[in-house]
Write a protein that holds these residues in place. Structure first.
Motif, PDB file in Angstrom:
ATOM      1  N   ALA A 185       1.044   0.692  12.590  1.00 42.56           N
ATOM      2  CA  ALA A 185       1.794   1.491  11.616  1.00 42.56           C
ATOM      3  C   ALA A 185       1.574   2.986  11.830  1.00 42.56           C
ATOM      4  CB  ALA A 185       1.374   1.112  10.199  1.00 42.56           C
ATOM      5  N   SER A 186       2.649   3.753  11.698  1.00 39.06           N
ATOM      6  CA  SER A 186       2.538   5.204  11.827  1.00 39.06           C
ATOM      7  C   SER A 186       1.740   5.814  10.683  1.00 39.06           C
ATOM      8  CB  SER A 186       3.940   5.833  11.881  1.00 39.06           C
ATOM      9  OG  SER A 186       4.734   5.404  10.795  1.00 39.06           O
ATOM     10  N   SER A 187       1.647   5.108   9.554  1.00 38.65           N
ATOM     11  CA  SER A 187       0.859   5.609   8.422  1.00 38.65           C
ATOM     12  C   SER A 187      -0.633   5.618   8.731  1.00 38.65           C
ATOM     13  CB  SER A 187       1.124   4.756   7.171  1.00 38.65           C
ATOM     14  OG  SER A 187       0.822   3.399   7.424  1.00 38.65           O
ATOM     15  N   GLY A 188      -1.039   4.932   9.810  1.00 38.10           N
ATOM     16  CA  GLY A 188      -2.448   4.942  10.189  1.00 38.10           C
ATOM     17  C   GLY A 188      -2.950   6.324  10.558  1.00 38.10           C
ATOM     18  N   TYR A 189      -2.051   7.208  10.993  1.00 39.05           N
ATOM     19  CA  TYR A 189      -2.439   8.574  11.351  1.00 39.05           C
ATOM     20  C   TYR A 189      -2.938   9.332  10.123  1.00 39.05           C
ATOM     21  CZ  TYR A 189      -2.004  13.424  12.951  1.00 39.05           C
ATOM     22  OH  TYR A 189      -2.256  14.748  13.251  1.00 39.05           O
ATOM     23  N   ALA A 190      -2.186   9.232   9.021  1.00 38.28           N
ATOM     24  CA  ALA A 190      -2.587   9.918   7.787  1.00 38.28           C
ATOM     25  C   ALA A 190      -3.895   9.358   7.258  1.00 38.28           C
ATOM     26  CB  ALA A 190      -1.486   9.798   6.739  1.00 38.28           C
ATOM     27  N   LEU A 191      -4.065   8.044   7.323  1.00 39.17           N
ATOM     28  CA  LEU A 191      -5.302   7.425   6.831  1.00 39.17           C
ATOM     29  C   LEU A 191      -6.488   7.840   7.695  1.00 39.17           C
ATOM     30  CD1 LEU A 191      -6.336   5.471   4.656  1.00 39.17           C
ATOM     31  CD2 LEU A 191      -6.100   3.630   6.321  1.00 39.17           C
ATOM     32  N   ALA A 192      -6.271   7.953   8.999  1.00 36.51           N
ATOM     33  CA  ALA A 192      -7.345   8.395   9.896  1.00 36.51           C
ATOM     34  C   ALA A 192      -7.805   9.805   9.539  1.00 36.51           C
ATOM     35  CB  ALA A 192      -6.869   8.336  11.350  1.00 36.51           C
TER      36      ALA A 192
END
Length: 313
Positions: free
Chosen positions: A266-273
């Protein structure tokens, strides 16, 4: 295989179009982060709410789905953790590797189910998303917190509550499931509004995913890129097929579960990272390389699943 590739090609063309538009700074550099927020906080939650309100959440199918999806998720998570330890990868990078190996791009999964199976596919995809999104987020938040060395129970519980309570996808799924299982069903006007919003969700989401790809970031830590890509694009769908066979599931539902196993992270993993202290540059590279590789691996996985579970590609 060729027919399936042509069927999913429009999805990847939208990703490429989004990337090209952002590179050309059209309609403006400030547009894409705002469009991404709109998709994440409004459009896609509306789609999930609309679909889960009327999706077939009762009966034996949900239990079988849960066994297949959660079984594949747990096995893939164990492989990711073991690989990070085996290769001596640092905590910050291991967090991104874990997300790359376990998260799934719901936008691409939904769009693929829609392209191949229409409204029936979307209903099954809504059930799969309802089952898979909560534990995936729980696993990833827990792993990222622990990889930062914050092993205190209070700290972990606090971060989990914070991240899960403000996740719009979880909130939308929770509201839809409540209305569905309580017997209330769809709400007049609200349901219609969610339906209208949902029509814009998938094309906008795919354009934003493409716009968020970072070509230069692919020079990041090579081992993590390779390990996470093998885990997510090869082992995850293979494990998913194995668990599906063990549960006896077949037909369209089985193929859609394989799609969820085979889509990139998921591309949302970048924000969570970035929020939880993992290596965001590595996460951006993992998202980008997996998305490009999935243009080949996703149709291949669907072809294998279709040949076995549907009797032909």
């Amino acid at each position: 295989m060729w027919t399936i590739s042509l069927s999913v090609l429009p999805i990847f063309l939208l990703l490429i179009l989004g990337h090209v538009l952002r590179r050309w700074q059209f309609p403006g550099e400030a547009f894409w982060p705002l469009a991404d927020k709109l998709t994440y906080w409004v459009l896609f939650p509306a789609l999930l709410f609309y679909r889960t309100t009327t999706a077939p959440l009762g009966g034996e199918m949900v239990g079988t789905f849960a066994m297949a999806l959660l079984g594949a998720l747990i096995i893939s998570a164990v492989i990711a953790v073991g690989s990070a330890r085996l290769f001596g990868i640092s905590g910050a990078v291991s967090g991104s590797l874990f997300q790359g190996a376990t998260r799934h791009n719901t936008f691409i999964a939904f769009a693929t189910a829609d392209m191949l199976f229409g409204s029936d596919g979307l209903l099954i995809a809504a059930v799969a998303t309802s089952i898979l999104v909560p534990p995936t987020n729980l696993f990833c938040v827990t792993a990222l917190v622990l990889y930062q060395g914050k092993t205190g129970t209070t700290s972990l519980k606090k971060r989990l509550v914070q991240e899960l309570a403000r996740n719009p996808l979880l909130l939308a799924i929770g509201a839809g499931v409540f209305l569905n299982l309580s017997g209330i069903g769809s709400l007049p006007v609200i349901h219609d509004m969610a339906n209208i919003l949902s029509r814009a969700a998938l094309p906008t989401a795919l354009l934003c995913v493409g716009a968020g790809l970072h070509i230069r970031a692919m020079k990041a830590e090579t081992r993590s890129l390779v390990i996470s890509s093998i885990c997510k694009l090869v082992l995850f769908p293979a494990v998913m097929i194995g668990v599906i066979l063990a549960t006896g599931l077949d037909g369209t539902a089985a193929v859609i579960l394989v799609i969820y196993g085979a889509v990139p992270t998921a591309s949302s993993g970048y924000a969570l990272a970035k929020q939880l202290g993992s290596d965001a540059d590595v996460m951006a590279a993992i998202i980008t390389i997996q998305t490009f590789l999935s243009m080949i691996t996703l149709p291949l996985s669907i072809a294998v699943a279709s040949a076995y579970f549907l009797g032909g590609a």
